[in-house]
Design a protein around this motif. Structure first.
Motif, PDB file in Angstrom:
ATOM      1  N   HIS A  87      -3.266  -0.449  -3.389  1.00 43.66           N
ATOM      2  CA  HIS A  87      -4.145   0.684  -3.118  1.00 43.66           C
ATOM      3  C   HIS A  87      -3.271   1.859  -2.697  1.00 43.66           C
ATOM      4  N   GLN A 102      -9.382  -1.319   3.419  1.00 44.83           N
ATOM      5  CA  GLN A 102      -8.741  -1.930   2.266  1.00 44.83           C
ATOM      6  C   GLN A 102      -8.177  -3.305   2.591  1.00 44.83           C
ATOM      7  N   LEU A 156       0.854  -1.176   0.000  1.00 41.98           N
ATOM      8  CA  LEU A 156       0.000   0.000   0.000  1.00 41.98           C
ATOM      9  C   LEU A 156       0.892   1.228   0.000  1.00 41.98           C
ATOM     10  N   ALA A 185      -6.497   2.965  -8.306  1.00 40.93           N
ATOM     11  CA  ALA A 185      -7.339   2.754  -7.129  1.00 40.93           C
ATOM     12  C   ALA A 185      -6.755   3.529  -5.941  1.00 40.93           C
ATOM     13  N   HIS A 186      -7.550   4.419  -5.365  1.00 41.15           N
ATOM     14  CA  HIS A 186      -7.024   5.285  -4.326  1.00 41.15           C
ATOM     15  C   HIS A 186      -8.130   5.751  -3.389  1.00 41.15           C
ATOM     16  N   THR A 187      -7.680   6.276  -2.246  1.00 44.30           N
ATOM     17  CA  THR A 187      -8.557   6.939  -1.290  1.00 44.30           C
ATOM     18  C   THR A 187      -7.946   8.293  -0.974  1.00 44.30           C
TER      19      THR A 187
END
Length: 238
Positions: free
Chosen positions: A191, A225, A174, A208-210
């Motif tokens: 992620h 995640q 990550l 794909a990210h936050t």
């Protein structure tokens, strides 16, 4: 602190997940190198910065030139570093990662000496720091070397985060970051927690990210995640 080779760190990366975390602008509230150069650098450092921003040179060449323009004693350098603030929620985040047995690595295209001092100032110990190596070579002169340089790096970075991440754990990592030095490694991560320039890049590239602003948000984001990945893995083994 003595520079630790990557081979000495890899043996600890036996977790299902690892976290690769940027430092400048992600953990720290300011870009450390820029802060030092603003305070102690010859004005020509900005010319190098401009060439890097325009993609004419990589960060390795930019940093090498800038550090050669740094004019400060160790006492002056330390006094400046001691004024740099970090996201205070990072301390709790690091403790949470340790409690969960999730290895947390600071992987930076910045300066190892600066990162290690700022961490000590905030009572954070035991985190591996993988970065460019800064050393004093005269009363007011400094030199930078690049133990994690990759000649095939797309961005000609001093520290190739892709190579580092893949050596630490090629199966599940990550990324937490904020800027250009994170673009390539983010594209390979499972992620990404992203802010600032990295957030815009993730949106452009469909990574794909936050989004996040503070490490106060990071723990809950990563818990979700990791739980999701565990569910997927469990279903695949049925």
């Amino acid at each position: 602190m003595e520079q630790q080779g990557l081979s000495g760190i890899i043996k600890h990366a036996d977790s299902r997940w690892i976290i690769v975390c940027d430092f400048d602008g992600t953990i720290s509230c300011a870009d450390v190198t820029d802060t030092l150069m603003e305070e102690f650098g010859h004005p020509d450092w900005k010319l190098l910065e401009s060439r890097w921003e325009k993609g004419k040179i990589g960060s390795r060449d930019c940093l090498s030139g800038q550090i050669s323009l740094l004019d400060a004693t160790r006492q002056q350098l330390d006094a400046c570093l001691d004024q740099i603030k970090i996201d205070q929620a990072f301390c709790d985040f690091a403790r949470w990662a340790k409690a969960q047995s999730i290895p947390l690595y600071i992987v930076s295209d910045g300066l190892d000496y600066a990162i290690e001092r700022i961490l000590r100032n905030n009572n954070i110990a035991g985190l591996p720091v993988i970065a460019n190596h800064l050393e004093q070579v005269g009363e007011r002169r400094w030199h930078i070397s690049f133990p994690h340089f990759n000649p095939d790096c797309r961005f000609a970075s001093g520290t190739c985060k892709c190579r580092v991440a893949e050596k630490l754990n090629p199966h599940a990592f990550l990324v937490i970051g904020d800027g250009r030095s994170d673009f390539c490694v983010a594209s390979r991560a499972d992620h990404v927690l992203a802010k600032k320039g990295l957030l815009a890049q993730c949106r452009r590239a469909g990574i794909a990210h936050t989004p996040f602003e503070s490490f106060a948000e990071a723990r809950s984001c990563l818990e979700k995640q990791i739980a999701k990945a565990v569910r997927v893995s469990s279903q695949e083994t049925l």
